[in-house]
Design a protein around this motif. Structure first.
Motif, mmCIF file in Angstrom:
data_model
loop_
_atom_site.group_PDB
_atom_site.id
_atom_site.type_symbol
_atom_site.label_atom_id
_atom_site.label_comp_id
_atom_site.label_asym_id
_atom_site.label_seq_id
_atom_site.Cartn_x
_atom_site.Cartn_y
_atom_site.Cartn_z
ATOM 1 N N PRO A 1 13.572 3.026 -5.757
ATOM 2 C CA PRO A 1 13.620 4.559 -6.124
ATOM 3 C C PRO A 1 14.045 4.627 -7.466
ATOM 4 C CG PRO A 1 15.420 3.667 -4.624
ATOM 5 C CD PRO A 1 14.793 2.309 -4.877
ATOM 6 N N ASP A 2 14.643 3.605 -8.144
ATOM 7 C CA ASP A 2 15.567 3.786 -9.226
ATOM 8 C C ASP A 2 14.562 3.432 -10.608
ATOM 9 O OD1 ASP A 2 17.898 4.393 -8.382
ATOM 10 O OD2 ASP A 2 18.331 2.491 -7.751
ATOM 11 N N GLU B 1 13.415 -0.595 -17.025
ATOM 12 C CA GLU B 1 12.885 -0.700 -18.090
ATOM 13 C C GLU B 1 12.606 0.577 -18.804
ATOM 14 O OE1 GLU B 1 9.758 -3.802 -18.406
ATOM 15 O OE2 GLU B 1 11.056 -5.432 -17.651
ATOM 16 N N GLY B 2 13.344 1.503 -18.636
ATOM 17 C CA GLY B 2 13.207 2.844 -19.083
ATOM 18 C C GLY B 2 11.883 3.578 -18.434
ATOM 19 N N HIS B 3 11.168 3.192 -17.571
ATOM 20 C CA HIS B 3 10.259 3.705 -16.950
ATOM 21 C C HIS B 3 10.737 4.129 -15.707
ATOM 22 C CE1 HIS B 3 7.204 2.041 -19.672
ATOM 23 N NE2 HIS B 3 7.702 0.880 -19.378
ATOM 24 N N PRO B 4 10.189 5.514 -15.127
ATOM 25 C CA PRO B 4 10.571 6.086 -14.068
ATOM 26 C C PRO B 4 10.019 5.482 -12.822
ATOM 27 C CG PRO B 4 8.822 7.477 -15.071
ATOM 28 C CD PRO B 4 9.220 6.428 -16.072
ATOM 29 N N ALA B 5 10.622 5.487 -11.719
ATOM 30 C CA ALA B 5 9.953 5.055 -10.448
ATOM 31 C C ALA B 5 8.571 5.738 -10.520
ATOM 32 C CB ALA B 5 10.596 5.381 -9.243
ATOM 33 N N ASP C 1 3.820 9.446 -7.237
ATOM 34 C CA ASP C 1 4.990 10.196 -6.587
ATOM 35 C C ASP C 1 5.235 9.555 -4.892
ATOM 36 O OD1 ASP C 1 5.651 12.021 -8.920
ATOM 37 O OD2 ASP C 1 3.916 13.380 -7.873
ATOM 38 N N GLY C 2 6.577 9.655 -4.749
ATOM 39 C CA GLY C 2 7.083 9.138 -3.519
ATOM 40 C C GLY C 2 7.835 8.180 -3.200
ATOM 41 N N SER C 3 8.086 7.602 -2.082
ATOM 42 C CA SER C 3 8.964 6.587 -1.599
ATOM 43 C C SER C 3 8.501 5.259 -2.288
ATOM 44 C CB SER C 3 8.999 6.431 -0.126
ATOM 45 O OG SER C 3 7.892 6.088 0.360
ATOM 46 N N PRO C 4 9.261 4.287 -2.459
ATOM 47 C CA PRO C 4 8.727 2.873 -2.725
ATOM 48 C C PRO C 4 7.484 2.228 -1.945
ATOM 49 C CG PRO C 4 11.245 2.690 -2.824
ATOM 50 C CD PRO C 4 10.583 4.188 -2.286
ATOM 51 N N GLU C 5 7.504 2.708 -0.767
ATOM 52 C CA GLU C 5 6.515 2.334 0.256
ATOM 53 C C GLU C 5 5.123 3.139 -0.314
ATOM 54 O OE1 GLU C 5 6.229 3.722 4.142
ATOM 55 O OE2 GLU C 5 5.779 1.754 4.726
ATOM 56 N N THR C 6 5.352 4.484 -0.647
ATOM 57 C CA THR C 6 4.167 5.029 -1.303
ATOM 58 C C THR C 6 3.661 4.794 -2.352
ATOM 59 O OG1 THR C 6 4.868 6.918 0.091
ATOM 60 C CG2 THR C 6 3.175 7.515 -1.746
#
Length: 162
Positions: A108-109, A112-116, A137-142
């Motif tokens: 979720p974090d 390297e300066g890139h958003p999830a 967008d969404g959870s890591p699983e998504t």
């Protein structure tokens, strides 16, 4: 039918078409996966007659595996360059005609300066290697599920175009 069931059936159909095209042209494919952790390989391996065309893959979650096994230039790994080098590296290792590779930030974090949700995918073909950048967008699983789907779609498009 749930969204996950529909998506699973969609991925199975994509993988079946990939199988058909690879067999028709007597070609092989390999995968190099980071954030998808083998999900793409799992989909391809479950497709019809996979043993005839699926060369295998490398799950390169650790940066050191990308560098030492796939020949990625040491440095940031959430880049288009890394994805391209991963695809080229696994094609070289497995002698595959085609290769697909993914690297990115599941979340979720940020990293390297890139958003999830930032994902780079690359396709190695007989005529070169191309990449795409995605923002899911969404959870890591998504994010993993979306990256898997888009990587398979990229491969299918490359096969249709060849």
């Amino acid at each position: 039918m749930s969204d996950s069931t529909e998506q699973s059936e969609d991925l199975a159909e994509i993988a079946a078409e990939i199988s058909e095209l690879l067999r028709k042209h007597d070609r092989t494919v390999a995968v190099a996966e980071s954030l998808t952790s083998g999900n793409i390989a799992c989909r391809l391996g479950a497709a019809p007659q996979a043993s005839a065309w699926f060369a295998g893959g490398v799950t390169a979650y650790a940066s050191s595996v990308k560098f030492e096994v796939l020949g990625v230039t040491p440095g940031p790994v959430i880049t288009s360059t890394c994805a391209v080098q991963m695809a080229d590296g696994v094609a070289r290792l497995t002698h595959a005609d085609y290769a697909v590779a993914v690297t990115g930030v599941g979340g979720p974090d940020p990293e390297e300066g890139h958003p999830a949700g930032t994902v780079f995918a690359a396709i190695h073909t007989t005529s070169g290697t191309d990449f795409a950048e995605y923002h899911f967008d969404g959870s890591p699983e998504t994010v993993v599920s979306s990256a898997t789907r888009e990587a398979l779609r990229m491969l299918l498009t490359a096969l249709r175009d060849s």
